[in-house]
Write an enzyme that holds these catalytic residues in place. Sequence first.
Site, mmCIF file in Angstrom:
data_model
loop_
_atom_site.group_PDB
_atom_site.id
_atom_site.type_symbol
_atom_site.label_atom_id
_atom_site.label_comp_id
_atom_site.label_asym_id
_atom_site.label_seq_id
_atom_site.Cartn_x
_atom_site.Cartn_y
_atom_site.Cartn_z
ATOM 1 N N GLU A 247 94.110 16.946 11.298
ATOM 2 C CA GLU A 247 93.122 17.113 12.335
ATOM 3 C C GLU A 247 92.204 18.696 12.213
ATOM 4 O O GLU A 247 93.179 19.445 11.938
ATOM 5 C CB GLU A 247 93.980 17.172 13.804
ATOM 6 C CG GLU A 247 92.769 17.078 14.854
ATOM 7 C CD GLU A 247 93.321 16.857 16.127
ATOM 8 O OE1 GLU A 247 94.364 17.752 16.548
ATOM 9 O OE2 GLU A 247 92.749 16.590 16.956
ATOM 10 N N GLU B 289 99.730 13.179 25.210
ATOM 11 C CA GLU B 289 98.223 13.027 24.667
ATOM 12 C C GLU B 289 97.885 13.982 23.517
ATOM 13 O O GLU B 289 97.840 15.123 24.005
ATOM 14 C CB GLU B 289 97.172 13.138 25.772
ATOM 15 C CG GLU B 289 97.311 12.352 27.111
ATOM 16 C CD GLU B 289 96.577 10.919 26.706
ATOM 17 O OE1 GLU B 289 96.972 10.064 27.538
ATOM 18 O OE2 GLU B 289 95.817 10.969 25.974
ATOM 19 N N GLY C 271 97.607 18.163 24.254
ATOM 20 C CA GLY C 271 97.243 19.098 22.963
ATOM 21 C C GLY C 271 97.692 18.690 21.518
ATOM 22 O O GLY C 271 97.574 17.428 21.366
ATOM 23 N N GLU D 218 95.893 29.390 27.277
ATOM 24 C CA GLU D 218 95.414 30.645 27.351
ATOM 25 C C GLU D 218 94.031 30.966 27.056
ATOM 26 O O GLU D 218 93.473 32.233 27.184
ATOM 27 C CB GLU D 218 96.448 31.701 26.529
ATOM 28 C CG GLU D 218 96.605 31.156 25.072
ATOM 29 C CD GLU D 218 97.743 29.965 24.729
ATOM 30 O OE1 GLU D 218 97.513 29.040 25.375
ATOM 31 O OE2 GLU D 218 98.158 30.158 23.675
ATOM 32 N N LYS E 289 100.322 24.671 33.653
ATOM 33 C CA LYS E 289 99.863 25.574 32.394
ATOM 34 C C LYS E 289 98.857 25.279 31.720
ATOM 35 O O LYS E 289 98.699 24.511 30.993
ATOM 36 C CB LYS E 289 101.063 26.027 31.685
ATOM 37 C CG LYS E 289 100.956 27.308 31.248
ATOM 38 C CD LYS E 289 101.649 27.484 29.669
ATOM 39 C CE LYS E 289 100.712 27.006 28.545
ATOM 40 N NZ LYS E 289 99.471 27.935 28.251
ATOM 41 N N THR F 267 102.509 21.003 18.652
ATOM 42 C CA THR F 267 103.437 21.539 20.011
ATOM 43 C C THR F 267 103.780 20.359 21.036
ATOM 44 O O THR F 267 104.965 20.537 21.489
ATOM 45 C CB THR F 267 102.155 22.221 21.005
ATOM 46 O OG1 THR F 267 101.396 23.042 20.132
ATOM 47 C CG2 THR F 267 102.756 22.827 22.229
ATOM 48 N N GLY F 268 103.175 19.178 20.978
ATOM 49 C CA GLY F 268 103.688 17.858 21.735
ATOM 50 C C GLY F 268 105.310 17.501 21.321
ATOM 51 O O GLY F 268 106.036 17.379 22.099
ATOM 52 N N CYS G 7 89.410 15.314 21.056
ATOM 53 C CA CYS G 7 90.622 14.832 20.318
ATOM 54 C C CYS G 7 90.279 13.535 19.925
ATOM 55 O O CYS G 7 90.840 12.966 18.691
ATOM 56 C CB CYS G 7 91.674 14.500 21.787
ATOM 57 S SG CYS G 7 90.953 13.577 22.861
HETATM 58 P P1 NAD Z 1 97.929 23.506 21.602
HETATM 59 O O1 NAD Z 1 98.857 22.521 21.244
HETATM 60 O O2 NAD Z 1 97.906 24.563 20.732
HETATM 61 O O3 NAD Z 1 98.104 23.889 23.046
HETATM 62 C C1 NAD Z 1 98.165 22.949 24.069
HETATM 63 C C2 NAD Z 1 98.765 23.745 25.077
HETATM 64 O O4 NAD Z 1 100.206 23.874 24.883
HETATM 65 C C3 NAD Z 1 98.349 25.157 25.709
HETATM 66 O O5 NAD Z 1 98.420 25.371 26.747
HETATM 67 C C4 NAD Z 1 99.305 25.984 24.783
HETATM 68 O O6 NAD Z 1 99.460 27.270 25.304
HETATM 69 C C5 NAD Z 1 100.633 25.246 25.157
HETATM 70 N N1 NAD Z 1 101.539 25.521 24.129
HETATM 71 C C6 NAD Z 1 101.340 26.019 22.870
HETATM 72 N N2 NAD Z 1 102.476 26.032 22.180
HETATM 73 C C7 NAD Z 1 103.623 25.851 23.156
HETATM 74 C C8 NAD Z 1 105.091 25.599 23.274
HETATM 75 N N3 NAD Z 1 105.767 25.921 21.962
HETATM 76 N N4 NAD Z 1 105.680 25.180 24.468
HETATM 77 C C9 NAD Z 1 104.880 24.955 25.286
HETATM 78 N N5 NAD Z 1 103.756 25.035 25.423
HETATM 79 C C10 NAD Z 1 102.911 25.429 24.332
HETATM 80 O O7 NAD Z 1 96.502 22.700 21.552
HETATM 81 P P2 NAD Z 1 95.152 23.386 21.779
HETATM 82 O O8 NAD Z 1 94.644 23.913 20.532
HETATM 83 O O9 NAD Z 1 94.997 24.081 23.037
HETATM 84 O O10 NAD Z 1 94.046 21.953 21.996
HETATM 85 C C11 NAD Z 1 93.734 21.264 20.806
HETATM 86 C C12 NAD Z 1 94.411 19.894 20.432
HETATM 87 O O11 NAD Z 1 94.564 19.179 21.795
HETATM 88 C C13 NAD Z 1 93.910 19.245 19.460
HETATM 89 O O12 NAD Z 1 94.936 18.710 18.657
HETATM 90 C C14 NAD Z 1 93.428 18.025 20.129
HETATM 91 O O13 NAD Z 1 93.267 16.822 19.386
HETATM 92 C C15 NAD Z 1 94.377 17.869 21.362
HETATM 93 N N6 NAD Z 1 93.897 17.234 22.498
HETATM 94 C C16 NAD Z 1 94.285 15.976 22.722
HETATM 95 C C17 NAD Z 1 93.750 15.210 23.839
HETATM 96 C C18 NAD Z 1 93.973 13.754 24.022
HETATM 97 O O14 NAD Z 1 93.626 13.080 25.076
HETATM 98 N N7 NAD Z 1 94.807 12.939 23.241
HETATM 99 C C19 NAD Z 1 92.608 15.842 24.684
HETATM 100 C C20 NAD Z 1 92.534 16.937 24.333
HETATM 101 C C21 NAD Z 1 92.959 17.708 23.478
#
Ligand code: NAD
Length: 503
Positions: A394, A259, A237, A187, A184, A241-242, A293
Amino acid sequence: MKTTAENLQGSRQELFIDGEFVRPQSGAYLPSYDPTTGEAWYEFAQAGAADVDLAVRSAQAALRNPAWRRITQSDRGKLVRKLAELVFKHADELALVECRDNGKLLKEMKAQMRAIPDSYTYFAGMADKLQGDTIPVNKLDTLNFNLREPIGVVGMIIPWNSPLMMLTGTLAPCLAIGNTIVVKPSEHATASTLALAELAIEAGIPPGVFNVVTGDGLVTGDALSRHPGIAKYVFTGSTFTGRKIATNAAQNLVPAQMELGGKSPHVVFGDADLDRAVNGVVSGVFAAAGQTCVAGSRCFVEASIYDRFVEALVARTARIKIGHPMAEDTDIGPLALSSQLAKVQDYVASGLAEGARVAAGGNRPTQGDLSRGWYFEPTVLTEANNGMRFMREEIFGPVVGVVPFSSEEEMTRLANDTEYGLAAGIWTRDIDRALRFARNVDAGTVWINTYRSAAYMSSNGGMKNSGYGRRGGFEVMREFSRIKNVVIDYSGAMHDPFVIRLK
Ligand code: NAD
């Protein structure tokens, strides 16, 4: 490849399941916005639970399909290598798609897309090198060995900041191992993953091995994270959310690789090469408009050079050119989302309210074309401390707080005073000090006299609230395969089942 920037404009994109584009069962679509104008440029399907179920079933069927299950490891490696060739062939087009979706610089995206194929090739070469082992078990006429097998259907949920690069880190090894995948994408940057799915089919990877369910997190991501057919999750992400995804995975008793976010310390000692250190700090936090990140958003500078360093940092920051992501001379483009812009503005305001001072930047451009997009100036905040909200959370934007320190001990305490543990950087000519820092800092990756220097051959990942699990190198092949232990008794003897032999 049909999913090009030209074809996307004004189009409606479907899900990619079992090798084909299919309509979402709900008939719902969401807009994807162009960050340079804030206007919608195409629509993508919103997958519901039924669509996610279809995709997982297709991936399960692909696991049993002889065209995937009964090919040799070397032949599987060849398919992954073919995918690498196709990504390279379409690199510039894929770059354009991502640039329009997430507003990152076209030149940066081109560099990423031309580098990604090497990662596929690297893991393709491991397809026939993942081996089990035999175990000496202190039993005569017994052979005990571990088989290494694909783990099953891997559910991947990825962010928008570098979609294909993020995906490749686990997709390439997962394909090489023989897993099947449901991904997935975010969006906010959906299209490049759909384009990759087309290329996977063109490469000869059987239908159902790589499925794409598009949609938002609360509907599509949530459905994927709860599906009982997933054997392991990959999530890249935010930490927020993680936590939700890890909780859902735990309910189904399956592992997840996390991650997550960061608040990485970037340390400069008085003996550092000042120009290099300034460039390192600038690229560490302002590259990609801070949407990385590993952004080194907390900068700790030895008190003896603090004023000189801040002056040089401010001067270098003033030379950063904000502009359209497709222009060759642009250094930083817009933020990818309007909500991200609002968040960055809020953090800067909170820093000022808590006593920090703007030494550079601090605003969004208000003149000309840039005022229409989600741009924000690279911002240096001084008179900051670790207690301020913008130094603890962050931001994911172009904002750095600079704080002086007087001793190595104080610096280590400040660096580790965070819930995160993704990356850390240090600038010094003293190798003993640099190595002590590498030992003492809570970070999955430590850079010495460099920053953001990543490689798919080396293992990377976070600690603390930055997540768990490692990517890169051979380690990831182990993480996404499973062990089955097999025991053979070749004595030919009939043992009395009720006789217990004592030592
Ligand atoms: P996000 O957590 O908002 O979204 C990431 C993904 O999770 C998207 O596909 C989103 O649709 C999905 N998502 C959101 N809510 C969800 C839920 N309740 N259940 C399942 N899936 C859900 O993050 P973002 O804004 O897209 O990305 C930025 C974040 O990602 C930052 O915190 C950044 O540090 C992190 N990031 C980490 C790494 C790493 O390698 N550690 C790399 C890139 C980005």
